[in-house]
Scaffold this active site. Structure first.
Site, PDB file in Angstrom:
ATOM      1  CD  GLU A  19     -10.702   6.107   3.022  1.00 55.98           C
ATOM      2  OE1 GLU A  19     -10.421   7.159   2.408  1.00 55.98           O
ATOM      3  OE2 GLU A  19     -11.250   6.107   4.122  1.00 55.98           O
TER       4      GLU A  19
ATOM      5  CE1 TYR B  87       0.005   5.773  -1.066  1.00 53.61           C
ATOM      6  CE2 TYR B  87      -1.885   4.458  -1.706  1.00 53.61           C
ATOM      7  CZ  TYR B  87      -1.233   5.669  -1.667  1.00 53.61           C
ATOM      8  OH  TYR B  87      -1.814   6.782  -2.224  1.00 53.61           O
TER       9      TYR B  87
END
Length: 158
Positions: free
Chosen positions: A110, A122
């Site tokens: 998260e 990411y």
């Protein structure tokens, strides 16, 4: 282990409870939403934690959890003064490679919706957005959404 990508003088090592004071200090000075001392201690005792160091100085920390074959990136912190040097990317890649040795096949995480540099990192590493957790993170006088992301290991499908 020595890192690559222009970080030859630096090394990656596993952390343990003796690293607790350094983890808390780095987190407090580099993360406006830092983990508490108790959370760091619990993670150092129960999870898989790595650091990139320059000599004895910790430049970045990554904490991973593992349940069956699913790795969770619990936290990643890079020294505020050392950002932009690929420390986070190098640490994450090394950590996920390390977690495969324990049976990790898939990673979830998260990230705060406002943390655009992390979301970009990411995505560059092959993570995809899976959804949103509304009002997940505390934020001053309110709450902030979390972007859910995941990737199969090894990164890049190779």
């Amino acid at each position: 282990m020595t890192t690559s990508g222009g970080l030859e003088s630096r090394h990656i090592r596993q952390l343990d409870k003796d690293d607790h004071p350094a983890c808390v200090a780095l987190s407090k000075r580099s993360d406006p939403h830092s983990w508490s001392s108790a959370i760091w201690l619990r993670s150092l005792q129960n999870d898989h934690c790595l650091a990139i160091c320059d000599g004895e100085e910790i430049l970045g920390i990554a904490a991973f959890g593992l349940v069956l074959d699913e790795v969770s990136l619990l936290n990643i912190v890079v020294d505020r003064e050392r950002r932009g040097q690929r420390i986070g990317a190098t640490l994450l890649e090394a950590g996920l490679e390390w977690m495969q040795q324990f049976g990790g096949e898939h990673c979830i995480l998260e990230v705060r919706k406002s943390n655009v540099p992390a979301i970009r990192l990411y995505a560059q590493l092959g993570f995809r957005e899976d959804g949103v957790r509304k009002n997940y993170y505390p934020l001053g006088d309110g709450r902030e959404d979390a972007i859910l992301m995941s990737a199969d290991l090894p990164l890049g499908g190779g």
